[in-house]
Scaffold this motif. Structure first.
Motif, PDB file in Angstrom:
ATOM      1  N   ILE A  70      -3.422  25.451 -10.383  1.00  0.00           N
ATOM      2  CA  ILE A  70      -2.591  26.558 -10.848  1.00  0.00           C
ATOM      3  C   ILE A  70      -1.169  26.039 -11.003  1.00  0.00           C
ATOM      4  CG2 ILE A  70      -1.649  28.823 -10.287  1.00  0.00           C
ATOM      5  CD1 ILE A  70      -4.196  29.295  -8.605  1.00  0.00           C
ATOM      6  N   ARG A  71      -0.632  26.221 -12.189  1.00  0.00           N
ATOM      7  CA  ARG A  71       0.748  25.807 -12.445  1.00  0.00           C
ATOM      8  C   ARG A  71       1.613  27.045 -12.549  1.00  0.00           C
ATOM      9  NH1 ARG A  71       2.189  23.198 -17.619  1.00  0.00           N
ATOM     10  NH2 ARG A  71       4.331  23.085 -16.915  1.00  0.00           N
ATOM     11  N   VAL A  72       2.725  27.038 -11.872  1.00  0.00           N
ATOM     12  CA  VAL A  72       3.648  28.169 -11.971  1.00  0.00           C
ATOM     13  C   VAL A  72       4.927  27.667 -12.613  1.00  0.00           C
ATOM     14  CG1 VAL A  72       4.871  29.979 -10.733  1.00  0.00           C
ATOM     15  CG2 VAL A  72       2.657  29.178  -9.880  1.00  0.00           C
ATOM     16  N   LEU A  96     -11.922  25.827 -14.284  1.00  0.00           N
ATOM     17  CA  LEU A  96     -10.777  26.066 -15.160  1.00  0.00           C
ATOM     18  C   LEU A  96      -9.486  26.032 -14.343  1.00  0.00           C
ATOM     19  CD1 LEU A  96     -12.386  29.019 -17.120  1.00  0.00           C
ATOM     20  CD2 LEU A  96     -11.823  26.783 -18.083  1.00  0.00           C
ATOM     21  N   GLY A  97      -8.363  26.106 -15.038  1.00  0.00           N
ATOM     22  CA  GLY A  97      -7.078  26.182 -14.361  1.00  0.00           C
ATOM     23  C   GLY A  97      -6.317  27.397 -14.855  1.00  0.00           C
ATOM     24  N   ALA A  98      -5.125  27.606 -14.298  1.00  0.00           N
ATOM     25  CA  ALA A  98      -4.327  28.755 -14.732  1.00  0.00           C
ATOM     26  C   ALA A  98      -2.866  28.380 -14.761  1.00  0.00           C
ATOM     27  CB  ALA A  98      -4.550  29.941 -13.808  1.00  0.00           C
ATOM     28  N   GLU A  99      -2.143  29.098 -15.616  1.00  0.00           N
ATOM     29  CA  GLU A  99      -0.708  28.892 -15.716  1.00  0.00           C
ATOM     30  C   GLU A  99      -0.045  30.258 -15.555  1.00  0.00           C
ATOM     31  OE1 GLU A  99       0.641  25.764 -18.637  1.00  0.00           O
ATOM     32  OE2 GLU A  99       1.512  27.595 -19.471  1.00  0.00           O
ATOM     33  N   ILE A 100       0.890  30.348 -14.613  1.00  0.00           N
ATOM     34  CA  ILE A 100       1.567  31.623 -14.346  1.00  0.00           C
ATOM     35  C   ILE A 100       3.014  31.499 -14.788  1.00  0.00           C
ATOM     36  CG2 ILE A 100       2.366  33.166 -12.496  1.00  0.00           C
ATOM     37  CD1 ILE A 100      -0.606  33.394 -12.953  1.00  0.00           C
ATOM     38  N   ASP A 101       3.474  32.516 -15.511  1.00  0.00           N
ATOM     39  CA  ASP A 101       4.878  32.554 -15.922  1.00  0.00           C
ATOM     40  C   ASP A 101       5.641  33.387 -14.886  1.00  0.00           C
ATOM     41  OD1 ASP A 101       7.336  32.951 -16.984  1.00  0.00           O
ATOM     42  OD2 ASP A 101       6.658  34.037 -18.764  1.00  0.00           O
ATOM     43  N   SER A 102       6.405  32.687 -14.035  1.00  0.00           N
ATOM     44  CA  SER A 102       7.029  33.379 -12.903  1.00  0.00           C
ATOM     45  C   SER A 102       8.030  34.440 -13.354  1.00  0.00           C
ATOM     46  CB  SER A 102       7.726  32.366 -11.997  1.00  0.00           C
ATOM     47  OG  SER A 102       8.748  31.712 -12.708  1.00  0.00           O
ATOM     48  N   THR A 103       8.540  34.306 -14.586  1.00  0.00           N
ATOM     49  CA  THR A 103       9.545  35.279 -15.022  1.00  0.00           C
ATOM     50  C   THR A 103       8.914  36.603 -15.441  1.00  0.00           C
ATOM     51  OG1 THR A 103       9.442  34.444 -17.273  1.00  0.00           O
ATOM     52  CG2 THR A 103      11.097  33.457 -15.827  1.00  0.00           C
ATOM     53  N   SER A 104       7.591  36.601 -15.625  1.00  0.00           N
ATOM     54  CA  SER A 104       6.970  37.850 -16.074  1.00  0.00           C
ATOM     55  C   SER A 104       6.251  38.580 -14.938  1.00  0.00           C
ATOM     56  CB  SER A 104       5.991  37.556 -17.211  1.00  0.00           C
ATOM     57  OG  SER A 104       4.972  36.704 -16.746  1.00  0.00           O
ATOM     58  N   LEU A 105       6.356  38.067 -13.721  1.00  0.00           N
ATOM     59  CA  LEU A 105       5.662  38.699 -12.593  1.00  0.00           C
ATOM     60  C   LEU A 105       6.280  40.046 -12.246  1.00  0.00           C
ATOM     61  CD1 LEU A 105       5.360  35.783 -10.001  1.00  0.00           C
ATOM     62  CD2 LEU A 105       3.482  36.852 -11.250  1.00  0.00           C
ATOM     63  N   PRO A 106       5.449  41.076 -12.106  1.00  0.00           N
ATOM     64  CA  PRO A 106       6.013  42.330 -11.586  1.00  0.00           C
ATOM     65  C   PRO A 106       6.207  42.200 -10.067  1.00  0.00           C
ATOM     66  CG  PRO A 106       3.659  42.604 -12.088  1.00  0.00           C
ATOM     67  CD  PRO A 106       4.012  41.177 -12.419  1.00  0.00           C
ATOM     68  N   ILE A 107       7.427  42.371  -9.615  1.00  0.00           N
ATOM     69  CA  ILE A 107       7.740  42.200  -8.187  1.00  0.00           C
ATOM     70  C   ILE A 107       8.408  43.478  -7.679  1.00  0.00           C
ATOM     71  CG2 ILE A 107       9.113  40.865  -6.522  1.00  0.00           C
ATOM     72  CD1 ILE A 107       8.782  38.453  -8.402  1.00  0.00           C
ATOM     73  N   ILE A 108       8.014  43.918  -6.497  1.00  0.00           N
ATOM     74  CA  ILE A 108       8.571  45.142  -5.915  1.00  0.00           C
ATOM     75  C   ILE A 108      10.076  44.953  -5.680  1.00  0.00           C
ATOM     76  CG2 ILE A 108       8.475  46.717  -3.931  1.00  0.00           C
ATOM     77  CD1 ILE A 108       5.544  45.799  -3.563  1.00  0.00           C
ATOM     78  N   PRO A 109      10.889  45.957  -6.025  1.00  0.00           N
ATOM     79  CA  PRO A 109      12.333  45.834  -5.795  1.00  0.00           C
ATOM     80  C   PRO A 109      12.634  45.462  -4.344  1.00  0.00           C
ATOM     81  CG  PRO A 109      11.834  47.886  -6.965  1.00  0.00           C
ATOM     82  CD  PRO A 109      10.526  47.250  -6.620  1.00  0.00           C
ATOM     83  N   HIS A 110      13.605  44.639  -4.132  1.00  0.00           N
ATOM     84  CA  HIS A 110      14.085  44.196  -2.814  1.00  0.00           C
ATOM     85  C   HIS A 110      13.203  43.144  -2.142  1.00  0.00           C
ATOM     86  CE1 HIS A 110      17.315  47.084  -2.813  1.00  0.00           C
ATOM     87  NE2 HIS A 110      16.456  48.066  -3.008  1.00  0.00           N
ATOM     88  N   GLY A 166      12.392  32.770  -3.443  1.00  0.00           N
ATOM     89  CA  GLY A 166      11.811  34.067  -3.093  1.00  0.00           C
ATOM     90  C   GLY A 166      10.543  34.341  -3.885  1.00  0.00           C
ATOM     91  N   VAL A 167      10.545  33.940  -5.163  1.00  0.00           N
ATOM     92  CA  VAL A 167       9.360  34.142  -6.002  1.00  0.00           C
ATOM     93  C   VAL A 167       8.187  33.313  -5.461  1.00  0.00           C
ATOM     94  CG1 VAL A 167       8.402  33.857  -8.318  1.00  0.00           C
ATOM     95  CG2 VAL A 167      10.740  34.687  -8.035  1.00  0.00           C
TER      96      VAL A 167
END
Lengths: 197, 276
Positions: B273-275, B173-187, B221-222
């Motif tokens: 994997i598509r981001v 299978l494959g996957a698609e990631i929505d980079s705008t919804s990623l939880p990222i640690i501040p800084h 950075g993402v």
């Protein structure tokens, strides 16, 4: 020019040494690192601090040259020549013969061209060989001695590694530094004039 | 991590994650210690073991003993045993096309730790990330139990995309990631821009770049954070699409407050994997 030898150090030490130099007010920096991660990290750090960077690959090491934006670098070549106006000319040679028509003539012209390039004086800043052009920097090329003289005089000669590999010439290169597309593109960006042959 | 007590806690939380990711309940643990007796005060080891023990107690796990050897550098880990019904074991590769992907902890610990090493992180962010790494994946595992979860893994040294790649490669299978919804640690993005990126992130990227396609619009950075090696990261859960919101609600309610739906499982393109 401040030199930093950060070989053998793990991240983030190379970045921290670079930061320390900048904090002391360095405008011109040469940072030597021995892995891709450090190279990337040092370049990014320098870019966020308003520096322009050029990277040269040298066997397994990377030399990161950085100039604070707005500071005119005075390289050895430029300061040697009194008639230089400080402009940077990059000559990119994509073939081993000049022009189309007769190949024998084209090769003669190319030899002549390279021998005559020195008339550009210290403005000649980078000489880049790509595609068939890399043959001019390989064993047996008619202009090898001229190129070696240029290099000894301080001209930076870059030879496309992918191209050498394509022609099986990696171990036949006799002059210049093996380079990659990122370095070529960066050099184009920093040059005042790019001449494409 | 300079504080031995927190170091012990983080190592313990990390060791437990595998059991949680398999849908299990951890029961017993054994300490494994390598300690440089000649160069380090034994009190440090005592604090590390206290940290490990407290974390195991929090998880309801009994520490039944352990092994220690003299070593050139400090090493601490735990071997954890847990129980799970054979029919309920969650595997890495049993995801299904259409599933939603949920990540239960924010990413970027490798970058933040690099900044901490460099003395460039603020005390607030240092404390935040220390607590984050020491946080158990227990509540996430408990939240999963009531939902049709198809596959799960814990995110650690290979980074988010490295572990996601392990899930889709082999599953066909494959996957698609929505980079705008990623939880990222501040800084983390700011430190990444400064080049405070661990070497492991570059290795992770090199290893997987052939199967990963990142849209040009995705912030630099993402891109780094996607491959950043995590210490004691969260669970990456593949859940049946129509239960994703309900699972997310339960995750938030049980305390995995940073959990987010970050993408979906697709049948095409295969093993990519598509981001976006």
């Amino acid at each position: 020019m401040q030199k930093i030898d950060a070989r053998g150090l793990a991240c983030p030490a190379p970045v921290l040494q670079t930061k320390a130099a900048i904090d002391e007010g360095a405008d011109l920096l040469a940072v030597l690192v021995d892995n891709k991660a450090s190279k990337e990290n040092v370049c990014r750090f320098l870019e966020t601090q308003g520096f322009e960077t050029i990277v040269e690959s040298w066997e397994t090491d990377f030399h990161v040259h950085a100039t604070r934006a707005g500071v005119v670098p005075r390289s050895a070549a430029e300061s040697l020549s009194p008639e230089s106006d400080g402009s940077k000319i990059m000559v990119m040679i994509t073939t081993d013969r000049m022009g189309f028509g007769d190949d024998a003539l084209g090769m003669k012209l190319m030899t002549n061209f390279i021998k005559t390039l020195k008339e550009m004086g210290a403005s000649l800043w980078r000489l880049v060989f790509v595609n068939n052009g890399v043959k001019l920097a390989a064993e047996g090329a008619a202009v090898l001695e001229d190129l070696k003289t240029y290099e000894a005089d301080g001209l930076k000669i870059l030879v496309c590694g992918t191209c050498l590999d394509h022609f099986n010439l990696l171990d036949q290169k006799r002059v210049g530094e093996t380079t990659n597309m990122l370095d070529i593109v960066t050099a184009m960006q920093l040059a005042d004039k790019v001449i494409n042959i | 991590m300079d504080d031995p007590y927190w170091f012990g806690q983080i190592a313990a939380a990390n060791a437990l994650s595998d059991v949680y990711a398999m849908g299990g309940v951890p029961k017993t643990a054994m300490n494994l210690v390598g300690f440089p007796l000649k160069h380090m005060d034994l009190a440090i080891l005592r604090r590390i073991l206290e940290g490990g023990l407290d974390k195991m107690t929090e998880a309801g796990v009994v520490v039944v003993g352990g092994h220690s050897v003299e070593d050139n550098e400090l090493k601490y880990g735990l071997s954890v045993t847990g129980f799970v019904h054979p029919d309920k074991v969650l595997r890495k590769r049993s995801l299904k096309a259409g599933d939603r992907l949920i990540l239960t902890k924010p990413i970027g610990t490798g970058i933040i730790n690099t900044a901490i090493k460099g003395g460039l992180a603020t005390p607030e962010i240092t404390q935040f990330v220390t607590r984050l790494m020491a946080a158990l994946n227990r509540s996430a595992a408990e939240a999963m139990a009531g939902h049709p979860v198809h596959a799960c893994t814990d995110v650690t040294g290979f980074g988010l995309l490295g572990h996601l790649a392990e899930m889709v490669v082999g599953a066909g299978l494959g996957a698609e990631i929505d980079s705008t919804s990623l939880p990222i640690i501040p800084h983390a993005l700011e430190y990444a821009a400064m080049g405070l990126i661990p070497g492991g992130a570059y290795k992770n990227r090199e290893f997987r770049e052939t199967i990963v396609a990142i849209e040009p619009s995705v912030d630099r950075g993402v891109r780094d954070v996607l491959f950043d090696p995590q210490t004691s990261g969260g669970l990456l859960i593949s859940v049946q699409a129509d239960h994703a919101d309900a699972l997310l609600y339960d995750l938030h309610r049980k305390g995995a407050a940073d959990s987010a739906i970050i993408g979906r499982v697709v049948s095409e393109p295969f093993e990519q994997i598509r981001v976006i």
